[in-house]
Design a protein around this motif. Sequence first.
Motif, PDB file in Angstrom:
ATOM      1  N   ARG A  65       0.880  -1.299  -0.024  1.00 64.22           N
ATOM      2  CA  ARG A  65      -0.091  -0.007  -0.433  1.00 64.22           C
ATOM      3  C   ARG A  65       1.016   1.222   0.017  1.00 64.22           C
ATOM      4  NH1 ARG A  65      -4.607   0.912   4.475  1.00 64.22           N
ATOM      5  NH2 ARG A  65      -5.430   2.890   3.579  1.00 64.22           N
ATOM      6  N   TRP A  66       1.989   1.301   0.626  1.00 63.58           N
ATOM      7  CA  TRP A  66       3.269   2.287   0.664  1.00 63.58           C
ATOM      8  C   TRP A  66       4.253   1.751  -0.065  1.00 63.58           C
ATOM      9  CZ3 TRP A  66       0.216   0.683   5.082  1.00 63.58           C
ATOM     10  CH2 TRP A  66      -0.779   1.722   5.510  1.00 63.58           C
ATOM     11  N   PRO A  67       4.488   2.449  -1.422  1.00 63.37           N
ATOM     12  CA  PRO A  67       5.541   1.821  -2.016  1.00 63.37           C
ATOM     13  C   PRO A  67       6.927   2.056  -1.336  1.00 63.37           C
ATOM     14  CG  PRO A  67       4.086   3.114  -3.494  1.00 63.37           C
ATOM     15  CD  PRO A  67       3.576   3.201  -1.850  1.00 63.37           C
ATOM     16  N   GLY A  68       7.768   0.982  -1.142  1.00 67.16           N
ATOM     17  CA  GLY A  68       8.818   0.923  -0.294  1.00 67.16           C
ATOM     18  C   GLY A  68       8.588   0.483   1.175  1.00 67.16           C
ATOM     19  N   GLY A  69       7.129   0.434   1.468  1.00 65.26           N
ATOM     20  CA  GLY A  69       6.833  -0.004   2.916  1.00 65.26           C
ATOM     21  C   GLY A  69       6.993  -1.837   2.817  1.00 65.26           C
ATOM     22  N   ARG A  70       6.286  -2.287   3.790  1.00 63.15           N
ATOM     23  CA  ARG A  70       6.337  -3.598   4.139  1.00 63.15           C
ATOM     24  C   ARG A  70       4.872  -4.351   3.901  1.00 63.15           C
ATOM     25  NH1 ARG A  70      11.406  -5.227   6.364  1.00 63.15           N
ATOM     26  NH2 ARG A  70      12.746  -3.266   6.610  1.00 63.15           N
ATOM     27  N   ALA A  71       4.796  -5.618   3.472  1.00 63.17           N
ATOM     28  CA  ALA A  71       3.888  -6.647   3.546  1.00 63.17           C
ATOM     29  C   ALA A  71       3.939  -7.450   4.790  1.00 63.17           C
ATOM     30  CB  ALA A  71       3.670  -7.233   2.272  1.00 63.17           C
ATOM     31  N   LEU A  72       2.847  -7.649   5.534  1.00 64.26           N
ATOM     32  CA  LEU A  72       3.208  -8.267   6.765  1.00 64.26           C
ATOM     33  C   LEU A  72       2.549  -9.601   6.254  1.00 64.26           C
ATOM     34  CD1 LEU A  72       1.633  -5.877   9.081  1.00 64.26           C
ATOM     35  CD2 LEU A  72       4.216  -6.198   8.538  1.00 64.26           C
ATOM     36  N   TYR A  73       3.226 -10.694   6.678  1.00 62.04           N
ATOM     37  CA  TYR A  73       2.517 -12.206   6.558  1.00 62.04           C
ATOM     38  C   TYR A  73       2.796 -12.904   7.853  1.00 62.04           C
ATOM     39  CZ  TYR A  73       2.275 -11.582   1.378  1.00 62.04           C
ATOM     40  OH  TYR A  73       1.961 -11.046   0.144  1.00 62.04           O
ATOM     41  N   ASP A  74       2.052 -13.879   8.124  1.00 60.77           N
ATOM     42  CA  ASP A  74       2.048 -14.469   9.507  1.00 60.77           C
ATOM     43  C   ASP A  74       1.652 -15.950   9.131  1.00 60.77           C
ATOM     44  OD1 ASP A  74       2.468 -12.397  11.431  1.00 60.77           O
ATOM     45  OD2 ASP A  74       0.799 -11.725  10.342  1.00 60.77           O
ATOM     46  N   PRO A  75       2.077 -16.875   9.962  1.00 61.48           N
ATOM     47  CA  PRO A  75       1.490 -18.279   9.701  1.00 61.48           C
ATOM     48  C   PRO A  75       0.191 -18.537  10.453  1.00 61.48           C
ATOM     49  CG  PRO A  75       3.259 -18.257  11.325  1.00 61.48           C
ATOM     50  CD  PRO A  75       3.094 -16.841  10.947  1.00 61.48           C
ATOM     51  N   ARG A  76      -0.688 -19.274  10.353  1.00 62.64           N
ATOM     52  CA  ARG A  76      -1.908 -19.522  11.044  1.00 62.64           C
ATOM     53  C   ARG A  76      -1.748 -20.593  12.022  1.00 62.64           C
ATOM     54  NH1 ARG A  76      -6.185 -19.683   6.132  1.00 62.64           N
ATOM     55  NH2 ARG A  76      -6.032 -17.610   5.614  1.00 62.64           N
ATOM     56  N   PRO A  77      -1.989 -20.090  13.361  1.00 63.71           N
ATOM     57  CA  PRO A  77      -1.848 -20.955  14.622  1.00 63.71           C
ATOM     58  C   PRO A  77      -2.493 -22.422  14.204  1.00 63.71           C
ATOM     59  CG  PRO A  77      -2.670 -18.789  15.149  1.00 63.71           C
ATOM     60  CD  PRO A  77      -2.963 -18.834  13.650  1.00 63.71           C
ATOM     61  N   GLY A  78      -1.603 -23.449  14.680  1.00 62.23           N
ATOM     62  CA  GLY A  78      -2.353 -24.642  14.395  1.00 62.23           C
ATOM     63  C   GLY A  78      -2.136 -25.276  13.119  1.00 62.23           C
ATOM     64  N   GLU A  79      -1.899 -24.594  12.061  1.00 62.22           N
ATOM     65  CA  GLU A  79      -1.707 -25.312  10.985  1.00 62.22           C
ATOM     66  C   GLU A  79      -0.457 -26.138  10.781  1.00 62.22           C
ATOM     67  OE1 GLU A  79      -2.861 -23.181   6.803  1.00 62.22           O
ATOM     68  OE2 GLU A  79      -0.807 -23.102   6.895  1.00 62.22           O
ATOM     69  N   PRO A  80      -0.487 -27.270  10.253  1.00 63.32           N
ATOM     70  CA  PRO A  80       0.601 -28.230  10.243  1.00 63.32           C
ATOM     71  C   PRO A  80       1.733 -27.649   9.463  1.00 63.32           C
ATOM     72  CG  PRO A  80      -1.316 -29.109   9.164  1.00 63.32           C
ATOM     73  CD  PRO A  80      -1.971 -27.799   9.567  1.00 63.32           C
ATOM     74  N   ARG A  81       2.911 -27.867   9.864  1.00 55.62           N
ATOM     75  CA  ARG A  81       4.089 -27.603   9.212  1.00 55.62           C
ATOM     76  C   ARG A  81       4.854 -28.765   8.789  1.00 55.62           C
ATOM     77  NH1 ARG A  81       6.053 -22.883  13.404  1.00 55.62           N
ATOM     78  NH2 ARG A  81       4.150 -21.637  12.842  1.00 55.62           N
ATOM     79  N   ALA A  82       5.445 -29.099   7.671  1.00 48.61           N
ATOM     80  CA  ALA A  82       6.470 -30.183   7.418  1.00 48.61           C
ATOM     81  C   ALA A  82       7.820 -29.941   7.900  1.00 48.61           C
ATOM     82  CB  ALA A  82       6.391 -30.237   5.820  1.00 48.61           C
ATOM     83  N   ALA A  83       8.358 -30.993   7.999  1.00 48.15           N
ATOM     84  CA  ALA A  83       9.843 -30.966   8.394  1.00 48.15           C
ATOM     85  C   ALA A  83      10.593 -31.082   7.536  1.00 48.15           C
ATOM     86  CB  ALA A  83       9.859 -31.930   9.616  1.00 48.15           C
ATOM     87  N   GLY A  84      11.872 -30.604   7.360  1.00 55.48           N
ATOM     88  CA  GLY A  84      12.726 -30.688   6.289  1.00 55.48           C
ATOM     89  C   GLY A  84      12.666 -29.989   5.160  1.00 55.48           C
ATOM     90  N   PRO A  85      13.543 -30.153   4.168  1.00 48.58           N
ATOM     91  CA  PRO A  85      13.593 -29.324   2.966  1.00 48.58           C
ATOM     92  C   PRO A  85      12.137 -29.377   2.005  1.00 48.58           C
ATOM     93  CG  PRO A  85      14.951 -30.963   2.415  1.00 48.58           C
ATOM     94  CD  PRO A  85      14.539 -31.322   3.840  1.00 48.58           C
ATOM     95  N   GLY A  86      11.777 -28.363   1.236  1.00 46.76           N
ATOM     96  CA  GLY A  86      10.844 -27.714   0.419  1.00 46.76           C
ATOM     97  C   GLY A  86       9.954 -26.939   1.261  1.00 46.76           C
ATOM     98  N   ILE A  87       8.397 -26.798   0.887  1.00 45.96           N
ATOM     99  CA  ILE A  87       7.706 -25.876   1.492  1.00 45.96           C
ATOM    100  C   ILE A  87       7.096 -26.628   2.583  1.00 45.96           C
ATOM    101  CG2 ILE A  87       5.455 -25.107   1.120  1.00 45.96           C
ATOM    102  CD1 ILE A  87       5.837 -25.153  -1.858  1.00 45.96           C
ATOM    103  N   ALA A  88       7.673 -25.826   3.834  1.00 45.98           N
ATOM    104  CA  ALA A  88       7.261 -26.367   5.124  1.00 45.98           C
ATOM    105  C   ALA A  88       6.173 -25.753   5.493  1.00 45.98           C
ATOM    106  CB  ALA A  88       8.520 -25.973   6.102  1.00 45.98           C
ATOM    107  N   CYS A  89       5.443 -24.486   5.278  1.00 45.69           N
ATOM    108  CA  CYS A  89       4.427 -23.947   6.033  1.00 45.69           C
ATOM    109  C   CYS A  89       3.831 -22.881   4.873  1.00 45.69           C
ATOM    110  CB  CYS A  89       4.691 -23.501   6.854  1.00 45.69           C
ATOM    111  SG  CYS A  89       6.129 -21.881   7.133  1.00 45.69           S
ATOM    112  N   ARG A  90       3.025 -22.087   5.314  1.00 49.55           N
ATOM    113  CA  ARG A  90       2.431 -20.908   4.395  1.00 49.55           C
ATOM    114  C   ARG A  90       2.183 -20.167   5.565  1.00 49.55           C
ATOM    115  NH1 ARG A  90       0.503 -25.503   2.304  1.00 49.55           N
ATOM    116  NH2 ARG A  90       0.116 -25.497  -0.013  1.00 49.55           N
ATOM    117  N   PHE A  91       2.735 -18.772   4.817  1.00 51.86           N
ATOM    118  CA  PHE A  91       2.500 -17.418   5.765  1.00 51.86           C
ATOM    119  C   PHE A  91       1.395 -16.747   4.824  1.00 51.86           C
ATOM    120  CE2 PHE A  91       7.055 -16.796   7.256  1.00 51.86           C
ATOM    121  CZ  PHE A  91       6.858 -17.712   8.369  1.00 51.86           C
TER     122      PHE A  91
END
Length: 98
Positions: A65-91
Amino acid sequence: MDGDEQLLRGRVYGHDHDDPDPGPKAGRTYAELVGGPLDGLLLDIHGWRTEEVDDGVALTTELSRWPGGRALYDPRPGEPRAAGPGIACRFYYSGDTP
């Protein structure tokens, strides 16, 4: 090709679109960014502690929204995460900040 293989062909945050190899690297761990201005990019979280992943991120982008600003991303509590290489979670996108 399964869904995770297709996602691994995505671009990693911080790599330019014209980078000759903007995709993920074998053996690294990534979070998929969902929604907002960085939707579909991967964030390299290799070596992050669980607490760091839980805190989410504020990523610099000209597309916020503000050029040069920051976009905020967070995991969802309780969402499963994978261990090891590859895609482990989503923000998930939660807003912008200057």
